[in-house]
Design a protein around this motif. Structure first.
Motif: not given
Length: 343
Positions: A258-259, A166-169, A252-253, A236-237
């Motif tokens: 990693t942020i 999972n990756a959050l934008v 959120y991480a 999280v980006i």
């Protein structure tokens, strides 16, 4: 030749300038298309801190090789007159510690075209051959989007997402869309949050995000927890450049996450140190892009995996651009990306 010069915030003038004369390893390029970046719009508003006036703006460029002087033949390699290419717009020194360590995107004396030095909203520009990036069969109107997407791809490369992870934008503006494409190229499961429903729809329907939600209408932490089974996100980006959202990224991480800050804010960022340590988070900055990122974007567009459909919402000729800039800034205009054509 004709050049469009921003003389001060809110004001453009046209100037008749002499044709650039290439020096040393420089190549003369005919400018075809120029993408309008947030940097350009902020300069027009007078809110871009690194910008100096008067200035020819524009660093998202599609150009054609017009002349390769004898002095540049070696540096140009396989580049030929008539080739249509993308331009790496970051002028680096080649000698500082960042350049020596393979990070020219954060050269200690880096200058970006169209910010402290003149950019591409003129008929011709002369640059070292190094800055030309072959664009294969990509259309000129898409080549002008490469730099924008490459910034997102670079942030993704910094974050090194795992296949299926999972990756959050955070933020579905132009840079966020580039981030989403970069994540999908690497096989990540993409969650995107924004406050603009049209941008969220584009992020999901065109860019391919797996989940999209409006953070004004729901509790972001609960929504992310529901999507991830309570684990939150390994990556999280942030692509907002919004101080509050950038600080919320720590919530959120997931543990061990990693942020990556792709968005930039002119402010001090604070965070809760116990939370940072308990989760053993990694915090990264991401600046500009490299030739590798440009090549990855171009390959993605060529293959169709990077979908540019509908990304350009507004177009203008060089003559029309001064009257259009004030409109592109207004949210009600619905501008995602504007592109200026130069005959």
């Amino acid at each position: 030749m004709k050049a469009l010069v921003m003389t001060k915030p809110g004001e453009f003038v046209f100037e008749d300038r002499p044709m650039p004369v290439p020096k040393n390893d420089e190549v003369l390029f005919k400018v075809l298309q120029v993408g309008v970046c947030g940097t350009d719009l902020h300069a027009f508003e007078g809110t871009q801190p690194l910008f100096t006036y008067p200035r020819v703006v524009g660093h998202e460029l599609a150009v054609q090789v017009a002349q390769i002087p004898a002095s540049a033949k070696s540096a140009a390699g396989e580049l030929k007159e008539g080739d249509i290419v993308s331009i790496l717009p970051y002028l680096r020194c080649g000698n500082c510690i960042a350049c020596r360590n393979g990070k020219p995107n954060c050269c200690t004396t880096l200058k970006c075209l169209g910010v402290p030095v003149d950019g591409g909203m003129q008929e011709y520009i002369s640059l070292p051959a190094f800055h030309a990036v072959p664009a294969g069969k990509v259309r000129p109107e898409d080549i002008a989007l490469v730099e924008c997407f490459a910034i997102g791809f670079h942030g993704v490369r910094r974050g090194n997402p795992k296949q299926g992870g999972n990756a959050l934008v955070v933020g579905a503006g132009p840079i966020g869309i580039g981030v989403i494409h970069g994540l999908k190229e690497r096989g990540a499961t993409v969650i995107v949050m924004d406050i603009n429903d049209k941008r969220l729809a584009y992020a999901k329907d065109i860019a391919g995000a797996d989940h999209a939600f409006n953070s004004l209408n729901t509790d972001p932490e609960k929504t992310i927890a529901d999507i991830t089974g309570g684990e939150f996100c390994p990556l999280v980006i942030d692509a907002t450049g919004n101080l509050g959202q950038m600080m919320k990224a720590f919530d959120y991480a997931c543990a061990g996450g990693t942020i990556v800050y792709v968005g930039l804010v002119r402010a001090d960022i604070t965070f809760n140190d116990p939370l940072f340590h308990v989760k053993e988070l990694t915090l990264m900055g991401s600046r500009n892009a490299t030739k590798e990122d440009f090549a990855n974007v171009i390959a993605g567009i060529e293959s169709g995996r990077v979908n540019t459909s509908g990304f350009v919402t507004h177009t203008a000729s060089l003559d029309e651009a001064p009257a259009q800039f004030p409109l592109w800034i207004k949210p009600q205009t619905g501008c995602i990306k504007a592109v200026v054509s130069i005959p």
